[in-house]
Design a protein around this motif. Structure first.
Motif, PDB file in Angstrom:
ATOM      1  N   LEU A 227       0.854  -1.176   0.000  1.00 42.36           N
ATOM      2  CA  LEU A 227       0.000   0.000   0.000  1.00 42.36           C
ATOM      3  C   LEU A 227       0.893   1.230   0.000  1.00 42.36           C
ATOM      4  O   LEU A 227       2.025   1.187   0.495  1.00 42.36           O
ATOM      5  CB  LEU A 227      -0.909  -0.006   1.224  1.00 42.36           C
ATOM      6  N   PHE A 228       0.375   2.325  -0.541  1.00 40.21           N
ATOM      7  CA  PHE A 228       1.220   3.504  -0.718  1.00 40.21           C
ATOM      8  C   PHE A 228       0.441   4.778  -0.429  1.00 40.21           C
ATOM      9  O   PHE A 228      -0.655   4.983  -0.948  1.00 40.21           O
ATOM     10  CB  PHE A 228       1.763   3.535  -2.149  1.00 40.21           C
ATOM     11  N   ALA A 229       1.019   5.624   0.419  1.00 35.88           N
ATOM     12  CA  ALA A 229       0.503   6.971   0.673  1.00 35.88           C
ATOM     13  C   ALA A 229       1.548   7.942   0.149  1.00 35.88           C
ATOM     14  O   ALA A 229       2.695   7.913   0.601  1.00 35.88           O
ATOM     15  CB  ALA A 229       0.258   7.190   2.156  1.00 35.88           C
ATOM     16  N   PRO A 230       1.221   8.797  -0.810  1.00 39.22           N
ATOM     17  CA  PRO A 230       2.232   9.621  -1.479  1.00 39.22           C
ATOM     18  C   PRO A 230       3.014  10.557  -0.564  1.00 39.22           C
ATOM     19  O   PRO A 230       4.184  10.823  -0.817  1.00 39.22           O
ATOM     20  CB  PRO A 230       1.421  10.414  -2.511  1.00 39.22           C
ATOM     21  N   SER A 231       2.381  11.060   0.502  1.00 39.44           N
ATOM     22  CA  SER A 231       3.079  12.039   1.331  1.00 39.44           C
ATOM     23  C   SER A 231       2.638  11.970   2.780  1.00 39.44           C
ATOM     24  O   SER A 231       1.437  11.954   3.071  1.00 39.44           O
ATOM     25  CB  SER A 231       2.840  13.457   0.810  1.00 39.44           C
ATOM     26  N   PHE A 232       3.612  11.953   3.686  1.00 43.12           N
ATOM     27  CA  PHE A 232       3.306  12.002   5.108  1.00 43.12           C
ATOM     28  C   PHE A 232       2.566  13.279   5.453  1.00 43.12           C
ATOM     29  O   PHE A 232       1.710  13.298   6.339  1.00 43.12           O
ATOM     30  CB  PHE A 232       4.606  11.911   5.916  1.00 43.12           C
TER      31      PHE A 232
ATOM     32  N   ALA B  49       0.604  19.532  17.668  1.00 44.46           N
ATOM     33  CA  ALA B  49      -0.458  18.562  17.936  1.00 44.46           C
ATOM     34  C   ALA B  49      -1.597  18.679  16.930  1.00 44.46           C
ATOM     35  O   ALA B  49      -2.134  17.666  16.458  1.00 44.46           O
ATOM     36  CB  ALA B  49      -0.984  18.739  19.355  1.00 44.46           C
ATOM     37  N   GLY B  50      -1.965  19.920  16.583  1.00 46.38           N
ATOM     38  CA  GLY B  50      -3.024  20.109  15.602  1.00 46.38           C
ATOM     39  C   GLY B  50      -2.618  19.621  14.231  1.00 46.38           C
ATOM     40  O   GLY B  50      -3.429  19.045  13.491  1.00 46.38           O
ATOM     41  N   GLY B  51      -1.359  19.837  13.876  1.00 41.44           N
ATOM     42  CA  GLY B  51      -0.858  19.343  12.604  1.00 41.44           C
ATOM     43  C   GLY B  51      -0.858  17.830  12.543  1.00 41.44           C
ATOM     44  O   GLY B  51      -1.217  17.227  11.519  1.00 41.44           O
ATOM     45  N   VAL B  52      -0.462  17.182  13.647  1.00 41.12           N
ATOM     46  CA  VAL B  52      -0.485  15.716  13.701  1.00 41.12           C
ATOM     47  C   VAL B  52      -1.910  15.204  13.501  1.00 41.12           C
ATOM     48  O   VAL B  52      -2.130  14.214  12.797  1.00 41.12           O
ATOM     49  CB  VAL B  52       0.097  15.203  15.031  1.00 41.12           C
ATOM     50  N   ALA B  53      -2.881  15.882  14.098  1.00 40.24           N
ATOM     51  CA  ALA B  53      -4.278  15.462  13.943  1.00 40.24           C
ATOM     52  C   ALA B  53      -4.689  15.476  12.478  1.00 40.24           C
ATOM     53  O   ALA B  53      -5.389  14.572  11.997  1.00 40.24           O
ATOM     54  CB  ALA B  53      -5.189  16.359  14.770  1.00 40.24           C
ATOM     55  N   LYS B  54      -4.253  16.488  11.741  1.00 39.72           N
ATOM     56  CA  LYS B  54      -4.584  16.569  10.309  1.00 39.72           C
ATOM     57  C   LYS B  54      -3.861  15.478   9.519  1.00 39.72           C
ATOM     58  O   LYS B  54      -4.428  14.887   8.583  1.00 39.72           O
ATOM     59  CB  LYS B  54      -4.213  17.946   9.772  1.00 39.72           C
ATOM     60  N   ILE B  55      -2.613  15.217   9.883  1.00 37.06           N
ATOM     61  CA  ILE B  55      -1.854  14.147   9.225  1.00 37.06           C
ATOM     62  C   ILE B  55      -2.524  12.800   9.448  1.00 37.06           C
ATOM     63  O   ILE B  55      -2.679  11.992   8.519  1.00 37.06           O
ATOM     64  CB  ILE B  55      -0.409  14.142   9.752  1.00 37.06           C
ATOM     65  N   VAL B  56      -2.947  12.561  10.683  1.00 37.67           N
ATOM     66  CA  VAL B  56      -3.609  11.305  11.015  1.00 37.67           C
ATOM     67  C   VAL B  56      -4.929  11.160  10.257  1.00 37.67           C
ATOM     68  O   VAL B  56      -5.249  10.080   9.740  1.00 37.67           O
ATOM     69  CB  VAL B  56      -3.836  11.205  12.535  1.00 37.67           C
ATOM     70  N   ALA B  57      -5.676  12.241  10.164  1.00 36.58           N
ATOM     71  CA  ALA B  57      -6.953  12.181   9.445  1.00 36.58           C
ATOM     72  C   ALA B  57      -6.751  11.823   7.978  1.00 36.58           C
ATOM     73  O   ALA B  57      -7.573  11.119   7.372  1.00 36.58           O
ATOM     74  CB  ALA B  57      -7.678  13.515   9.563  1.00 36.58           C
ATOM     75  N   ALA B  58      -5.644  12.302   7.397  1.00 38.64           N
ATOM     76  CA  ALA B  58      -5.366  12.003   5.990  1.00 38.64           C
ATOM     77  C   ALA B  58      -4.826  10.591   5.801  1.00 38.64           C
ATOM     78  O   ALA B  58      -5.183   9.899   4.837  1.00 38.64           O
ATOM     79  CB  ALA B  58      -4.377  13.021   5.431  1.00 38.64           C
ATOM     80  N   LEU B  59      -3.953  10.140   6.719  1.00 38.89           N
ATOM     81  CA  LEU B  59      -3.358   8.813   6.595  1.00 38.89           C
ATOM     82  C   LEU B  59      -4.240   7.705   7.164  1.00 38.89           C
ATOM     83  O   LEU B  59      -4.068   6.533   6.801  1.00 38.89           O
ATOM     84  CB  LEU B  59      -2.002   8.779   7.310  1.00 38.89           C
ATOM     85  N   GLY B  60      -5.157   8.071   8.031  1.00 47.10           N
ATOM     86  CA  GLY B  60      -5.980   7.070   8.702  1.00 47.10           C
ATOM     87  C   GLY B  60      -6.654   6.082   7.763  1.00 47.10           C
ATOM     88  O   GLY B  60      -6.587   4.859   7.990  1.00 47.10           O
ATOM     89  N   PRO B  61      -7.326   6.540   6.699  1.00 43.79           N
ATOM     90  CA  PRO B  61      -7.958   5.583   5.785  1.00 43.79           C
ATOM     91  C   PRO B  61      -6.974   4.603   5.156  1.00 43.79           C
ATOM     92  O   PRO B  61      -7.320   3.443   4.902  1.00 43.79           O
ATOM     93  CB  PRO B  61      -8.600   6.497   4.724  1.00 43.79           C
ATOM     94  N   GLU B  62      -5.743   5.065   4.905  1.00 41.17           N
ATOM     95  CA  GLU B  62      -4.729   4.163   4.364  1.00 41.17           C
ATOM     96  C   GLU B  62      -4.360   3.095   5.390  1.00 41.17           C
ATOM     97  O   GLU B  62      -4.089   1.943   5.032  1.00 41.17           O
ATOM     98  CB  GLU B  62      -3.482   4.951   3.962  1.00 41.17           C
ATOM     99  N   VAL B  63      -4.340   3.479   6.658  1.00 43.18           N
ATOM    100  CA  VAL B  63      -4.025   2.511   7.707  1.00 43.18           C
ATOM    101  C   VAL B  63      -5.172   1.518   7.876  1.00 43.18           C
ATOM    102  O   VAL B  63      -4.944   0.332   8.112  1.00 43.18           O
ATOM    103  CB  VAL B  63      -3.706   3.221   9.033  1.00 43.18           C
ATOM    104  N   LEU B  64      -6.395   1.980   7.733  1.00 47.95           N
ATOM    105  CA  LEU B  64      -7.534   1.057   7.762  1.00 47.95           C
ATOM    106  C   LEU B  64      -7.426   0.032   6.644  1.00 47.95           C
ATOM    107  O   LEU B  64      -7.729  -1.159   6.840  1.00 47.95           O
ATOM    108  CB  LEU B  64      -8.850   1.829   7.636  1.00 47.95           C
ATOM    109  N   ALA B  65      -6.985   0.477   5.478  1.00 40.10           N
ATOM    110  CA  ALA B  65      -6.781  -0.462   4.363  1.00 40.10           C
ATOM    111  C   ALA B  65      -5.675  -1.449   4.690  1.00 40.10           C
ATOM    112  O   ALA B  65      -5.750  -2.633   4.325  1.00 40.10           O
ATOM    113  CB  ALA B  65      -6.448   0.326   3.095  1.00 40.10           C
ATOM    114  N   LEU B  66      -4.636  -0.988   5.394  1.00 39.44           N
ATOM    115  CA  LEU B  66      -3.557  -1.881   5.820  1.00 39.44           C
ATOM    116  C   LEU B  66      -4.078  -2.924   6.796  1.00 39.44           C
ATOM    117  O   LEU B  66      -3.725  -4.115   6.692  1.00 39.44           O
ATOM    118  CB  LEU B  66      -2.442  -1.056   6.459  1.00 39.44           C
TER     119      LEU B  66
END
Length: 211
Positions: free
Chosen positions: A156-161, A188-205
């Protein structure tokens, strides 16, 4: 040496639920949570995001501040314990800071993915983009290694952290508001946004690991 390594801060929990998918997040300071209190870091916020969606998963923090792809390769073998079902690989930022040849970084990432493949561990490879100041050839080689390796190994691939921190309306100030004063690590707020974007990819994992 094994006993020494087992004493480092991201020890696997002694007791894991048998039905949980165990994911090790192999990364650098972005994964480790540099500059943040423990619960605000990437792994705790990702764990909370996944928990809120009912995922039965344990995310292990295998991030080491300052690590390069070479560092990740040096410790991937003992990161992939029998309990680990899946691996998030988010490395390369420190290679950029040091101007490491992309061919070297690519070989290191290849070694990490090869180890995961041998261990039959599913992978989410998270990309990184080089700045333009190293020149177009460097940028092209660095940026391309992530999708190329993901295709080669079928990960699986996420183009950008940092995908979740895209500037609103192209305004760079909107990104600065999500960063710590060093301009490198998210707050902390930035991490929350990063997690929201990467989260669906992790669900796929997780879904792939459960197959």
């Amino acid at each position: 040496m094994h006993k020494v390594l087992m004493g480092i801060p991201f020890l696997w929990p002694a007791m894991l639920q048998a039905d949980e998918v165990v994911i090790a997040a192999l990364g650098d300071s972005l994964t480790q949570g540099f500059g943040l209190v423990a619960e605000q870091g990437f792994v705790p916020q990702l764990q909370a995001w996944l928990d809120s969606r009912g995922a039965e998963v344990q995310v292990i923090n295998a991030g080491v501040s300052g690590d390069t792809t070479a560092g990740g390769l040096s410790r991937v073998a003992w990161t992939l314990t029998p309990e680990v079902d899946a691996l998030i690989v988010a490395l390369g930022g420190n290679d950029l800071l040091r101007g490491i040849d992309p061919s070297v970084s690519r070989a290191n990432l290849d070694g990490i993915l090869k180890a995961a493949d041998a261990a039959q561990v599913d992978v989410l490879l998270v990309g990184m983009q080089a700045p333009g100041n190293y020149g177009p050839e460097y940028k092209e080689a660095f940026d391309a290694m992530y999708p190329d390796l993901a295709w080669e190994y079928g990960t699986l691939f996420a183009p950008s952290f940092f995908a979740g921190l895209d500037a609103d309306g192209g305004d760079p100030a909107s990104v600065r508001a999500d960063m710590q004063p060093d301009g490198i690590h998210p707050n902390a707020g930035g991490v929350a946004k990063i997690v929201a974007a990467l989260g669906p990819e992790v669900l796929a994992l997780i879904e792939r690991a459960e197959e």
